[in-house]
Design an enzyme around this catalytic site. Sequence first.
Site, short mmCIF file in Angstrom:
data_model
loop_
_atom_site.label_atom_id
_atom_site.label_comp_id
_atom_site.label_asym_id
_atom_site.label_seq_id
_atom_site.Cartn_x
_atom_site.Cartn_y
_atom_site.Cartn_z
N ASP A 1 -15.57 -3.48 -4.25
CA ASP A 1 -16.21 -2.63 -2.88
C ASP A 1 -15.39 -1.72 -2.65
O ASP A 1 -14.36 -1.96 -2.28
CB ASP A 1 -16.31 -3.91 -2.04
CG ASP A 1 -17.09 -3.49 -0.66
OD1 ASP A 1 -17.20 -2.07 -0.36
OD2 ASP A 1 -17.30 -4.32 0.13
N HIS A 2 -16.24 -0.41 -2.90
CA HIS A 2 -15.32 0.65 -2.72
C HIS A 2 -15.04 1.07 -1.12
O HIS A 2 -13.83 1.76 -1.01
CB HIS A 2 -16.06 1.93 -2.93
CG HIS A 2 -15.01 3.10 -3.84
ND1 HIS A 2 -13.96 3.31 -3.23
CD2 HIS A 2 -15.54 4.12 -4.53
CE1 HIS A 2 -13.48 4.33 -3.99
NE2 HIS A 2 -14.35 4.68 -4.59
N ARG A 3 -15.33 0.33 -0.23
CA ARG A 3 -14.82 0.28 1.09
C ARG A 3 -13.61 -0.43 1.20
O ARG A 3 -12.80 -0.13 2.47
CB ARG A 3 -15.98 -0.30 1.99
CG ARG A 3 -17.31 0.13 2.18
CD ARG A 3 -18.25 -0.55 2.75
NE ARG A 3 -18.44 -1.90 2.19
CZ ARG A 3 -19.29 -2.87 2.44
NH1 ARG A 3 -20.01 -2.58 3.70
NH2 ARG A 3 -19.41 -4.03 2.14
#
Length: 431
Positions: free
Chosen positions: A403-405
């Site tokens: 999850d790039h967040r």
Amino acid sequence: MATKVYMEALSPTMEEGQLVSWLKAEGDSIASGDVLAEIETDKATMELVARGDGVLRQIFLPAGGTTAVGNVIAVIAAADEDISEIVAAAAAGTPPAEAAQAAGGSPEVTEAVDVAEAEAPVPEAAVPAGGGRVKASPLARRMAEDSGVDIGAVSGSGPGGRVTKKDVQAAIEGGGVSSAPAAAPAAAAAAPQWAAVPAESGADFEDVPLSQMRKAIAKRLVQSIGPIPHFFLTIDIDMTRLQEARARINALLEADGLRVSVNDLIIRATAAALRRHPECNAHWLGDKVRRFNRVHIGVAVAIPDGLITPIVRDAHAKGVAQIGAEVRELAGRAREKKLLPDEYTGATFSISNLGMLGIHEFTAVINPPEAAILAVGGVVDTPVIVEGELEAQPRMRVTMSCDHRVIDGAQGARFLATLKAMLEEPAAIIA
């Protein structure tokens, strides 16, 4: 005073439940705490207990029916108590008896259905010699097929005449075994593969109702693959030393009747690597990122209705033999739909391994709010160049969905580098 029996939230994510079977019938005396019914939630089959004393006066939701959490499905009251208002209110919000007939059940409960038999939707029924349709549980069908019993000749004792495993077992013990079905597989194997396939008869398709688990999976995936900005990192690992270490460990455990798998070692190494990279052992919570100090690894297990991830809690603090025993015990109960809610909720990181099915490499979908999942492929002998010479090495590819967040590319890459180093030098797993 009358007690309404509600469809209760038996798991943290449950929104509706399917009534697998009633274990009490109308007119039965009920004491608080008695098990009334078995309910299929989105993850498991759970018991519904009585919250009051009296007589089970009326059942509103028949076996096979589905309703939302909070709806009234039955009423317990004194034998002479007026329950007309409850009946009228429930009739406006619960499925009619026709719903049970459409699901292959009956509004009258005659026998409790085994939990194991309710694991999967009933497939297309067989057609007996008399031309009618046979209603039978999936387990009963498998037992009949394996034992050579003509299921069309078995009398069903379940709801609506449904054939259960007990009925098939009775037929087997009574000598109702035919040799004809057993000869069919051999005949099929002997037929040339290019032989003409006979035309299909009957309906062109079959609509399979969604199980509670399949509904939950669909909802979770929509919440994951769309809203979560996935990216994927793949690394190739030399498994030579890990396989050697596994052989030595199993030799030591043999006297105790224990064994560890490659997957058990991967779980232990992943937990150790996550302790060194807590940024990957995290949840996305919308307004903050929660990094965990303890490692709880969800291990994906395939079951007839879909997928569930029982959790190895504190995997970083457990030995590989303990992890192996725990995974097998949890996986067994997962397939029987016997897991408790806290045994499949609360993972901080997940692993999905399809290597045993011949898959070399794949990507997995993140299970929110977790920030990552590791997809493990099979160990394959691969040609590699070592000091200028070509040789075959057992190698494995793993792909991390991030999850790039929460996780940046460099953070994910550093975690995979640590995991690779640990698996290529197994002594580092416990260092």
